[in-house]
Design a protein around this motif. Structure first.
Motif, PDB file in Angstrom:
ATOM      1  N   VAL A  22       0.857  -1.185   0.000  1.00 12.14           N
ATOM      2  CA  VAL A  22       0.000   0.000   0.000  1.00 12.14           C
ATOM      3  C   VAL A  22       0.895   1.237   0.000  1.00 12.14           C
ATOM      4  O   VAL A  22       2.121   1.129   0.036  1.00 12.14           O
ATOM      5  CB  VAL A  22      -0.960  -0.003   1.220  1.00 12.14           C
ATOM      6  CG1 VAL A  22      -1.956  -1.158   1.117  1.00 12.14           C
ATOM      7  CG2 VAL A  22      -0.200  -0.067   2.534  1.00 12.14           C
ATOM      8  N   SER A  23       0.297   2.397   0.005  1.00 11.47           N
ATOM      9  CA  SER A  23       1.045   3.650  -0.025  1.00 11.47           C
ATOM     10  C   SER A  23       2.008   3.731   1.163  1.00 11.47           C
ATOM     11  O   SER A  23       1.622   3.458   2.300  1.00 11.47           O
ATOM     12  CB  SER A  23       0.064   4.822   0.020  1.00 11.47           C
ATOM     13  OG  SER A  23       0.760   6.050   0.045  1.00 11.47           O
ATOM     14  N   ARG A  39       7.783  10.035  -0.495  1.00  7.37           N
ATOM     15  CA  ARG A  39       7.031   8.831  -0.882  1.00  7.37           C
ATOM     16  C   ARG A  39       8.029   7.749  -1.274  1.00  7.37           C
ATOM     17  O   ARG A  39       8.952   7.983  -2.045  1.00  7.37           O
ATOM     18  CB  ARG A  39       6.114   9.121  -2.070  1.00  7.37           C
ATOM     19  CG  ARG A  39       5.433   7.853  -2.610  1.00  7.37           C
ATOM     20  CD  ARG A  39       4.427   8.137  -3.692  1.00  7.37           C
ATOM     21  NE  ARG A  39       3.314   8.927  -3.191  1.00  7.37           N
ATOM     22  CZ  ARG A  39       2.328   8.451  -2.415  1.00  7.37           C
ATOM     23  NH1 ARG A  39       2.329   7.194  -2.042  1.00  7.37           N
ATOM     24  NH2 ARG A  39       1.355   9.235  -2.035  1.00  7.37           N
ATOM     25  N   SER A  79      -0.430   3.196   4.275  1.00  2.00           N
ATOM     26  CA  SER A  79      -1.835   3.604   4.229  1.00  2.00           C
ATOM     27  C   SER A  79      -2.527   2.991   3.015  1.00  2.00           C
ATOM     28  O   SER A  79      -2.011   3.048   1.899  1.00  2.00           O
ATOM     29  CB  SER A  79      -1.928   5.130   4.174  1.00  2.00           C
ATOM     30  OG  SER A  79      -3.271   5.545   4.240  1.00  2.00           O
ATOM     31  N   GLU A  80      -3.704   2.435   3.248  1.00  4.38           N
ATOM     32  CA  GLU A  80      -4.512   1.858   2.187  1.00  4.38           C
ATOM     33  C   GLU A  80      -5.353   2.979   1.569  1.00  4.38           C
ATOM     34  O   GLU A  80      -6.250   3.512   2.230  1.00  4.38           O
ATOM     35  CB  GLU A  80      -5.408   0.777   2.784  1.00  4.38           C
ATOM     36  CG  GLU A  80      -6.202  -0.002   1.797  1.00  4.38           C
ATOM     37  CD  GLU A  80      -6.969  -1.106   2.506  1.00  4.38           C
ATOM     38  OE1 GLU A  80      -6.755  -2.266   2.134  1.00  4.38           O
ATOM     39  OE2 GLU A  80      -7.773  -0.801   3.418  1.00  4.38           O
ATOM     40  N   PRO A  81      -5.073   3.372   0.318  1.00  2.00           N
ATOM     41  CA  PRO A  81      -5.739   4.538  -0.271  1.00  2.00           C
ATOM     42  C   PRO A  81      -7.261   4.470  -0.301  1.00  2.00           C
ATOM     43  O   PRO A  81      -7.931   5.478  -0.082  1.00  2.00           O
ATOM     44  CB  PRO A  81      -5.174   4.590  -1.696  1.00  2.00           C
ATOM     45  CG  PRO A  81      -3.864   3.895  -1.602  1.00  2.00           C
ATOM     46  CD  PRO A  81      -4.063   2.807  -0.579  1.00  2.00           C
ATOM     47  N   SER A  82      -7.835   3.302  -0.527  1.00  2.00           N
ATOM     48  CA  SER A  82      -9.291   3.222  -0.682  1.00  2.00           C
ATOM     49  C   SER A  82     -10.048   3.343   0.638  1.00  2.00           C
ATOM     50  O   SER A  82     -11.231   3.682   0.637  1.00  2.00           O
ATOM     51  CB  SER A  82      -9.680   1.909  -1.372  1.00  2.00           C
ATOM     52  OG  SER A  82      -9.268   0.802  -0.587  1.00  2.00           O
ATOM     53  N   HIS A  84      -8.228   4.580   3.743  1.00  3.29           N
ATOM     54  CA  HIS A  84      -7.415   5.429   4.627  1.00  3.29           C
ATOM     55  C   HIS A  84      -6.962   4.683   5.877  1.00  3.29           C
ATOM     56  O   HIS A  84      -6.485   5.300   6.827  1.00  3.29           O
ATOM     57  CB  HIS A  84      -8.136   6.741   4.996  1.00  3.29           C
ATOM     58  CG  HIS A  84      -8.447   7.572   3.805  1.00  3.29           C
ATOM     59  ND1 HIS A  84      -7.480   8.194   3.062  1.00  3.29           N
ATOM     60  CD2 HIS A  84      -9.633   7.844   3.213  1.00  3.29           C
ATOM     61  CE1 HIS A  84      -8.045   8.831   2.063  1.00  3.29           C
ATOM     62  NE2 HIS A  84      -9.339   8.636   2.122  1.00  3.29           N
ATOM     63  N   THR A  86      -4.523   3.148   8.168  1.00  5.19           N
ATOM     64  CA  THR A  86      -3.129   3.582   8.224  1.00  5.19           C
ATOM     65  C   THR A  86      -2.443   3.112   9.497  1.00  5.19           C
ATOM     66  O   THR A  86      -3.021   3.166  10.577  1.00  5.19           O
ATOM     67  CB  THR A  86      -3.072   5.126   8.157  1.00  5.19           C
ATOM     68  OG1 THR A  86      -3.740   5.558   6.963  1.00  5.19           O
ATOM     69  CG2 THR A  86      -1.662   5.642   8.148  1.00  5.19           C
ATOM     70  N   MET A 114       0.400  -1.273  -6.049  1.00  6.75           N
ATOM     71  CA  MET A 114      -0.071   0.115  -6.014  1.00  6.75           C
ATOM     72  C   MET A 114      -0.938   0.440  -7.226  1.00  6.75           C
ATOM     73  O   MET A 114      -1.858   1.251  -7.128  1.00  6.75           O
ATOM     74  CB  MET A 114       1.113   1.073  -5.909  1.00  6.75           C
ATOM     75  CG  MET A 114       1.674   1.143  -4.499  1.00  6.75           C
ATOM     76  SD  MET A 114       0.510   1.907  -3.346  1.00  6.75           S
ATOM     77  CE  MET A 114       0.656   3.624  -3.865  1.00  6.75           C
ATOM     78  N   GLU A 117      -4.229  -0.879  -6.025  1.00  9.54           N
ATOM     79  CA  GLU A 117      -4.742  -0.065  -4.913  1.00  9.54           C
ATOM     80  C   GLU A 117      -5.245   1.297  -5.391  1.00  9.54           C
ATOM     81  O   GLU A 117      -6.328   1.732  -5.023  1.00  9.54           O
ATOM     82  CB  GLU A 117      -3.664   0.128  -3.844  1.00  9.54           C
ATOM     83  CG  GLU A 117      -3.356  -1.105  -3.034  1.00  9.54           C
ATOM     84  CD  GLU A 117      -4.515  -1.571  -2.175  1.00  9.54           C
ATOM     85  OE1 GLU A 117      -5.280  -0.728  -1.653  1.00  9.54           O
ATOM     86  OE2 GLU A 117      -4.672  -2.789  -2.022  1.00  9.54           O
ATOM     87  N   LEU A 118      -4.434   1.979  -6.188  1.00 12.17           N
ATOM     88  CA  LEU A 118      -4.821   3.311  -6.647  1.00 12.17           C
ATOM     89  C   LEU A 118      -5.891   3.256  -7.735  1.00 12.17           C
ATOM     90  O   LEU A 118      -6.680   4.193  -7.881  1.00 12.17           O
ATOM     91  CB  LEU A 118      -3.595   4.097  -7.097  1.00 12.17           C
ATOM     92  CG  LEU A 118      -2.635   4.448  -5.951  1.00 12.17           C
ATOM     93  CD1 LEU A 118      -1.368   5.096  -6.481  1.00 12.17           C
ATOM     94  CD2 LEU A 118      -3.308   5.346  -4.924  1.00 12.17           C
TER      95      LEU A 118
END
Length: 166
Positions: A22-23, A39, A79-82, A84, A86, A114, A117-118
């Motif tokens: 994840v991010s 990042r 952090s999981e973007p979909s 949040h 974290t 990613m 995920e994104l």
């Protein structure tokens, strides 16, 4: 000198999220506590989270790498973007090394994860590839053993230490 190895402070649900890819945001502060943030272009969780490697573009991370070298400390957020969801990890006794050809599969897995995920939040593969672009000769690996973990998911538990899973 690095502290002795201890079991990871991470419960299984956060660990699974991190392993999936994840991010990842890496941060460090200088001796005057002035922060720097970057990042990551990849990550790898070893074993049950006892050791983690994050990958940065050296050319974009000069201050952050300087801070880590000076203080031997860092904080990393996964952090999981979909959702949040974290987790923040803190560590001392980090090891900075050049990325090697053997790191390429981890970097490729991270890009693939990613992209998925994104994609869930409408960010296309071309943008993900640009955001995580790197040249192996410019990539530096930071290895660390997490010493502290905090739930940083927005909500009532944000900022709370994470108890080890039994």
């Amino acid at each position: 000198m690095a502290p002795p190895r201890t079991p990871s402070p991470l419960p299984a649900d956060f660990l699974a999220m991190m392993v999936r890819g994840v991010s990842v945001i890496v941060s460090a502060a200088d001796r005057d506590l002035v922060p720097s943030v970057m990042r990551a272009v990849g990550s790898q969780v070893h074993g049950a989270g006892e050791r983690i490697t994050v990958y940065l573009n050296r050319s974009q991370s000069v201050q952050l790498l300087r801070n880590v070298a000076a203080t031997n400390r860092l904080a990393v957020v996964f952090s999981e973007p979909s959702t949040h969801r974290t987790v923040q990890l803190k560590a001392r006794g980090v090891r900075i090394r050049e990325a090697e050809a053997s790191d390429t599969p981890a970097l490729e897995r991270y890009l693939g994860s990613m992209t998925v995920e994104l994609g869930k939040i409408g960010i296309g593969p071309a943008l993900v590839a640009a955001m995580l672009a790197h040249r192996l000769e410019d990539v530096v690996a930071i290895e660390f053993a997490p010493e502290e973990a905090f739930d940083q998911t927005p909500g009532p538990r944000a900022g709370q230490p994470i108890a080890r899973a039994s």
